[in-house]
Write an enzyme that holds these catalytic residues in place. Structure first.
Site, mmCIF file in Angstrom:
data_model
loop_
_atom_site.group_PDB
_atom_site.id
_atom_site.type_symbol
_atom_site.label_atom_id
_atom_site.label_comp_id
_atom_site.label_asym_id
_atom_site.label_seq_id
_atom_site.Cartn_x
_atom_site.Cartn_y
_atom_site.Cartn_z
ATOM 1 N N ASP A 22 0.862 -1.172 0.000
ATOM 2 C CA ASP A 22 0.000 0.000 0.000
ATOM 3 C C ASP A 22 0.898 1.222 0.000
ATOM 4 O O ASP A 22 2.118 1.113 -0.186
ATOM 5 C CB ASP A 22 -0.943 -0.014 1.208
ATOM 6 C CG ASP A 22 -2.299 0.607 0.906
ATOM 7 O OD1 ASP A 22 -2.339 1.820 0.618
ATOM 8 O OD2 ASP A 22 -3.305 -0.115 0.955
ATOM 9 N N HIS A 68 -3.064 3.518 -4.250
ATOM 10 C CA HIS A 68 -2.402 2.972 -3.063
ATOM 11 C C HIS A 68 -1.039 2.379 -3.408
ATOM 12 O O HIS A 68 -0.690 1.273 -2.964
ATOM 13 C CB HIS A 68 -3.295 1.916 -2.397
ATOM 14 C CG HIS A 68 -4.490 2.496 -1.694
ATOM 15 N ND1 HIS A 68 -4.392 3.240 -0.542
ATOM 16 C CD2 HIS A 68 -5.815 2.448 -2.014
ATOM 17 C CE1 HIS A 68 -5.615 3.619 -0.158
ATOM 18 N NE2 HIS A 68 -6.493 3.163 -1.035
ATOM 19 N N GLU A 107 -10.278 3.172 -4.437
ATOM 20 C CA GLU A 107 -9.848 4.493 -3.974
ATOM 21 C C GLU A 107 -8.704 5.075 -4.816
ATOM 22 O O GLU A 107 -7.638 5.402 -4.307
ATOM 23 C CB GLU A 107 -9.434 4.416 -2.500
ATOM 24 C CG GLU A 107 -10.572 4.009 -1.580
ATOM 25 C CD GLU A 107 -10.158 3.909 -0.119
ATOM 26 O OE1 GLU A 107 -11.014 4.146 0.763
ATOM 27 O OE2 GLU A 107 -8.978 3.585 0.149
#
Length: 529
Positions: A187, A258, A322
């Site tokens: 991440d 990410h 995201e």
């Protein structure tokens, strides 16, 4: 007298065995043929078919470690053994039958089913250590799982955990009959998987120069270098350990968002090409992979090659959640990709990447899992979908309506980084919403709104442990339990067998079992709504 009869009724018909012991997740069918007990003594014989060595080893090791009880392997004649494990090819995968009578203990079923039968047997053992003999109630159990995919995810990017703790997590999963360990390996805050072709991923990407203090966006920074990663030998060790417990390790390699840890190691992967560092804060970064750069796909394909070699899992998780489009709007390469591929807008670049990587993963004989944002711009992907946003209904309904296999993992109910009650004495008290044991227990993966005939596309569910505010393994345990027990019953037991009040009663023994396992758990949450 009336109270005694009520307790006896609950014990027999709601899943409690004689002596107050109980099984979680509750089996599909359980009966007590007569009120009697069988004594398992030191040196008791254990016979098992050759294919059941893993189940036999687990049982033998557990008995020795927890109770100091040594079982003696007996291969013939079978009838002389107190415990018999029998592989029956007529049983469907993961199904088993457990019987305890005056003749001894017999567990038969599929190979995996017998292993799960062992887990049920161990939950009939006393919750106190003993070395003399173990008294077990006569019982007949016929059991099978409700869902094929029963998962738990652990985030090791925000905070890193040693192999020894990963193995403890796998043991906890086995006790609860869970079969998929989703390993969130990279991440913005750290890359945790050794990749031989790209050594800087762990030399640079596995370390950050500080971590925020307090609740995001933070009230300072500790300024301490932090990190770690798993070598490929350690990965193989974990995968082997999991397989011995019939757990498949599903690796996640995040893309296209990410990815700050990867960009810090190899800046050419990003649209700006410079100025990256492993993130010291939580949240979402605008810096993502440059979808217009073909060398990004070369990088990802080489990473996938090594991932496939390390993990025999049918699934490779590629994230897909995201991902801001800010950099893509300003990037000439991304704009050129939109034009040359006839894409409609920047948001379509994520679909382009997912489809291209999906084809490569499929060429390796594997399948892709992705978070539900994957369907926001493109429903033509073949990816299995993890529906996580909110109560999971939006993603699930869209996925099932378009014939996508779906794994329910709603943040409202199955995110175990959320506080367990409103007065949680921790940073997590202000993180997300309260997820009590009751809330977890009452999650129903097959939503009533799903169109008729589409229920088959819900293949299971998963609980997620994000670790922004968990640096200590004991804190992870505390956040897992007892919610993991509740979640296990949701994914294993028949819907009609689930009963909150009965579950609460059975948790009295489960709490004692946690103590036996040396688990840190929340002991005050069963009354929360």
């Amino acid at each position: 007298m009336h109270r005694f009869l009520l307790i006896l009724f609950v014990s027999i018909f709601m899943g409690l065995s004689a002596g107050g012991q109980s099984i979680i997740p509750i089996p599909a069918r359980i009966s007590i043929p007569q009120k009697a007990n069988f004594a398992l003594v030191q040196g008791a014989g254990l016979s098992y078919d050759k294919s059941l060595g893993q189940a036999a080893d687990f049982l033998r090791n557990y008995c020795k470690e927890i109770y100091g009880l040594n079982l003696t392997s007996i291969f013939s004649p079978r009838g002389s053994a107190m415990i018999q494990l029998k592989h029956n090819r007529h049983y469907k995968p993961e199904c088993y039958k457990l019987g305890i009578s005056g003749k001894g203990i017999l567990i038969e079923g599929s190979e995996t089913g017998v292993f799960y039968g062992v887990q049920s047997l161990l939950q009939l053992f006393p919750t106190e250590k003993t070395v003399r003999k173990i008294s077990l109630p006569y019982v007949v159990i016929n059991d099978k799982p409700r869902f094929a995919y029963r998962g738990l995810m652990l985030d090791v990017s925000r905070h890193f955990f040693p192999v020894s703790f990963i193995k403890k997590i796998l043991d906890y999963m086995a006790y609860h009959k869970l079969n998929r360990f989703h390993w969130h390996l990279c991440d913005d805050q750290g890359w945790r998987l050794e990749i031989k072709a790209f050594s800087l991923l762990t030399q640079v990407g596995a370390w950050r120069d500080g971590t925020i203090t307090g609740l995001y966006p933070g009230n300072g920074n500790d300024g301490k270098r932090y990190g770690g990663f798993y070598t490929q030998d350690e990965i193989r060790d974990v995968v082997k350990y999991a397989a011995e417990r019939y757990i498949t390790v599903v690796p996640e390699i995040e893309m296209p968002g990410h990815c700050l840890a990867a960009l810090s190691a190899y800046p050419y992967l990003g649209c700006l090409g410079k100025g990256y560092q492993v993130s010291q804060i939580w949240g979402i970064s605008k810096d993502v992979l440059c979808v217009g750069n073909d060398s990004v796909f070369t990088f990802l394909e080489k990473v996938i090659d090594e991932v496939v070699g390390l993990f025999p899992s049918k699934f490779i998780h590629i994230g897909g959640d995201e991902c801001p489009i800010d950099r893509w709007k300003e990037c000439p390469k991304c704009q050129a990709r939109i034009k040359n591929e006839g894409l409609s807008n920047e948001a379509s670049l994520q679909s382009y990447m997912v489809n291209r990587i999906e084809k490569y993963v499929e060429s390796k004989g594997r399948k892709v899992i992705a978070w539900d944002e994957t369907l926001d711009e493109d429903v033509n992907t073949k990816a299995y979908i993890m529906s996580w946003r909110g109560d999971g209904s939006s993603g699930c309904l869209k996925a099932t309506s378009t014939n996508h296999f779906t794994i329910m993992t709603p943040s409202y109910g199955f995110y175990f980084d959320y506080p367990q009650h409103a007065k949680e004495d921790s940073l997590v008290a202000n993180w997300g919403g309260v997820t009590s044991v009751s809330k977890t227990y009452h999650i129903e993966p097959v939503l009533p709104q799903i169109a008729p005939g589409k229920e088959q596309f819900v293949i299971g569910a998963q609980a997620n442990v994000w670790t922004e505010y968990m640096s200590n393994p004991r804190k992870v345990e505390y956040m897992l339990f007892p919610r993991l027990s509740a979640m296990s019953e949701v994914v294993w037991s028949p819907k009609e067998k689930r009963n909150w009040e009965d579950f609460r009663q059975r948790m009295n023994d489960q709490h004692k079992r946690y103590f036996l396992w040396n688990v840190v758990y929340n002991s005050a949450d069963l009354d929360s709504k």
